[in-house]
Design a protein around this motif. Structure first.
Motif, PDB file in Angstrom:
ATOM      1  N   ASP A 237      76.240 -39.695 -75.945  1.00 19.22           N
ATOM      2  CA  ASP A 237      76.914 -40.642 -76.836  1.00 19.22           C
ATOM      3  C   ASP A 237      78.198 -40.011 -77.376  1.00 19.22           C
ATOM      4  O   ASP A 237      78.326 -39.764 -78.577  1.00 19.22           O
ATOM      5  N   PRO A 238      79.167 -39.736 -76.504  1.00 21.89           N
ATOM      6  CA  PRO A 238      80.366 -39.016 -76.935  1.00 21.89           C
ATOM      7  C   PRO A 238      81.216 -39.761 -77.969  1.00 21.89           C
ATOM      8  O   PRO A 238      82.001 -39.140 -78.672  1.00 21.89           O
ATOM      9  N   GLU A 239      81.055 -41.072 -78.077  1.00 25.65           N
ATOM     10  CA  GLU A 239      81.798 -41.832 -79.080  1.00 25.65           C
ATOM     11  C   GLU A 239      81.010 -41.964 -80.385  1.00 25.65           C
ATOM     12  O   GLU A 239      81.507 -42.518 -81.360  1.00 25.65           O
ATOM     13  N   GLY A 240      79.781 -41.480 -80.383  1.00 25.86           N
ATOM     14  CA  GLY A 240      78.928 -41.569 -81.562  1.00 25.86           C
ATOM     15  C   GLY A 240      79.273 -40.506 -82.589  1.00 25.86           C
ATOM     16  O   GLY A 240      80.269 -39.787 -82.468  1.00 25.86           O
ATOM     17  N   PRO A 241      78.438 -40.388 -83.599  1.00 25.14           N
ATOM     18  CA  PRO A 241      78.719 -39.442 -84.681  1.00 25.14           C
ATOM     19  C   PRO A 241      78.562 -37.993 -84.235  1.00 25.14           C
ATOM     20  O   PRO A 241      77.864 -37.694 -83.267  1.00 25.14           O
ATOM     21  N   ALA A 242      79.214 -37.122 -84.959  1.00 31.51           N
ATOM     22  CA  ALA A 242      79.083 -35.681 -84.753  1.00 31.51           C
ATOM     23  C   ALA A 242      78.649 -35.060 -86.073  1.00 31.51           C
ATOM     24  O   ALA A 242      79.002 -35.547 -87.148  1.00 31.51           O
TER      25      ALA A 242
ATOM     26  N   SER B 142      76.671 -26.313 -72.705  1.00 30.06           N
ATOM     27  CA  SER B 142      76.187 -25.043 -72.197  1.00 30.06           C
ATOM     28  C   SER B 142      76.150 -25.074 -70.671  1.00 30.06           C
ATOM     29  O   SER B 142      75.890 -26.112 -70.067  1.00 30.06           O
ATOM     30  N   THR B 143      76.354 -23.934 -70.075  1.00 30.47           N
ATOM     31  CA  THR B 143      76.230 -23.835 -68.623  1.00 30.47           C
ATOM     32  C   THR B 143      74.770 -23.997 -68.199  1.00 30.47           C
ATOM     33  O   THR B 143      74.487 -24.232 -67.041  1.00 30.47           O
ATOM     34  N   TYR B 144      73.819 -23.886 -69.141  1.00 26.47           N
ATOM     35  CA  TYR B 144      72.404 -24.087 -68.856  1.00 26.47           C
ATOM     36  C   TYR B 144      72.039 -25.572 -68.836  1.00 26.47           C
ATOM     37  O   TYR B 144      70.941 -25.941 -68.484  1.00 26.47           O
ATOM     38  N   SER B 145      72.968 -26.410 -69.246  1.00 22.39           N
ATOM     39  CA  SER B 145      72.715 -27.844 -69.323  1.00 22.39           C
ATOM     40  C   SER B 145      72.670 -28.446 -67.924  1.00 22.39           C
ATOM     41  O   SER B 145      73.496 -28.145 -67.074  1.00 22.39           O
ATOM     42  N   SER B 146      71.701 -29.335 -67.726  1.00 24.57           N
ATOM     43  CA  SER B 146      71.632 -30.033 -66.444  1.00 24.57           C
ATOM     44  C   SER B 146      72.106 -31.468 -66.632  1.00 24.57           C
ATOM     45  O   SER B 146      72.032 -32.023 -67.716  1.00 24.57           O
ATOM     46  N   ASN B 147      72.592 -32.067 -65.583  1.00 25.94           N
ATOM     47  CA  ASN B 147      73.048 -33.456 -65.662  1.00 25.94           C
ATOM     48  C   ASN B 147      71.881 -34.367 -65.997  1.00 25.94           C
ATOM     49  O   ASN B 147      70.818 -34.252 -65.426  1.00 25.94           O
ATOM     50  N   GLY B 148      72.106 -35.298 -66.929  1.00 24.04           N
ATOM     51  CA  GLY B 148      71.077 -36.248 -67.303  1.00 24.04           C
ATOM     52  C   GLY B 148      70.057 -35.701 -68.284  1.00 24.04           C
ATOM     53  O   GLY B 148      69.138 -36.400 -68.670  1.00 24.04           O
ATOM     54  N   GLY B 149      70.213 -34.446 -68.707  1.00 17.19           N
ATOM     55  CA  GLY B 149      69.264 -33.850 -69.632  1.00 17.19           C
ATOM     56  C   GLY B 149      69.559 -34.212 -71.078  1.00 17.19           C
ATOM     57  O   GLY B 149      70.477 -34.958 -71.379  1.00 17.19           O
ATOM     58  N   GLN B 150      68.749 -33.683 -71.946  1.00 15.84           N
ATOM     59  CA  GLN B 150      68.959 -33.871 -73.372  1.00 15.84           C
ATOM     60  C   GLN B 150      69.880 -32.761 -73.841  1.00 15.84           C
ATOM     61  O   GLN B 150      69.442 -31.655 -74.136  1.00 15.84           O
ATOM     62  N   CYS B 151      71.167 -33.064 -73.896  1.00 18.79           N
ATOM     63  CA  CYS B 151      72.168 -32.040 -74.138  1.00 18.79           C
ATOM     64  C   CYS B 151      72.985 -32.346 -75.385  1.00 18.79           C
ATOM     65  O   CYS B 151      73.120 -33.490 -75.799  1.00 18.79           O
ATOM     66  N   ILE B 152      73.537 -31.290 -75.923  1.00 19.14           N
ATOM     67  CA  ILE B 152      74.520 -31.437 -76.982  1.00 19.14           C
ATOM     68  C   ILE B 152      75.830 -30.858 -76.483  1.00 19.14           C
ATOM     69  O   ILE B 152      75.861 -30.084 -75.528  1.00 19.14           O
ATOM     70  N   GLU B 153      76.882 -31.253 -77.137  1.00 20.43           N
ATOM     71  CA  GLU B 153      78.193 -30.673 -76.887  1.00 20.43           C
ATOM     72  C   GLU B 153      78.692 -30.101 -78.199  1.00 20.43           C
ATOM     73  O   GLU B 153      78.386 -30.634 -79.274  1.00 20.43           O
ATOM     74  N   VAL B 154      79.430 -29.021 -78.117  1.00 19.85           N
ATOM     75  CA  VAL B 154      80.020 -28.404 -79.300  1.00 19.85           C
ATOM     76  C   VAL B 154      81.513 -28.242 -79.074  1.00 19.85           C
ATOM     77  O   VAL B 154      82.008 -28.305 -77.949  1.00 19.85           O
ATOM     78  N   SER B 155      82.211 -28.042 -80.162  1.00 22.25           N
ATOM     79  CA  SER B 155      83.651 -27.826 -80.087  1.00 22.25           C
ATOM     80  C   SER B 155      84.000 -26.594 -80.907  1.00 22.25           C
ATOM     81  O   SER B 155      83.378 -26.324 -81.942  1.00 22.25           O
TER      82      SER B 155
END
Length: 63
Positions: free
Chosen positions: A35-40, A8-21
């Motif tokens: 943990d980009p290599e971890g589970p999704a 999200s554009t609301y995400s700050s660096n170092g925060g508790q963030c998720i990524e979606v695809s």
């Protein structure tokens, strides 16, 4: 298959963030940005849309 991930554009660096695809039709994969290599987790699009709507409407309180 390689997925294109974004935060999200609301995400700050170092925060508790998720990524979606949005690379898989009908499915929204979600992962921990730290943990980009971890589970999704994979959610049906309709379930993800319902979750986002609930968050935006404040259904879960202040988040």
């Amino acid at each position: 298959m390689t997925l294109d991930w974004f935060k999200s554009t609301y995400s700050s660096n170092g925060g508790q963030c998720i990524e979606v695809s949005n690379s898989l039709p009908g499915t929204v994969p979600v992962r921990d940005s730290k943990d980009p290599e971890g589970p999704a987790l994979a959610f049906p699009v309709t379930a993800w849309q319902a979750f986002v709507t609930a968050v935006r409407s404040g259904e879960f309180g202040d988040v």
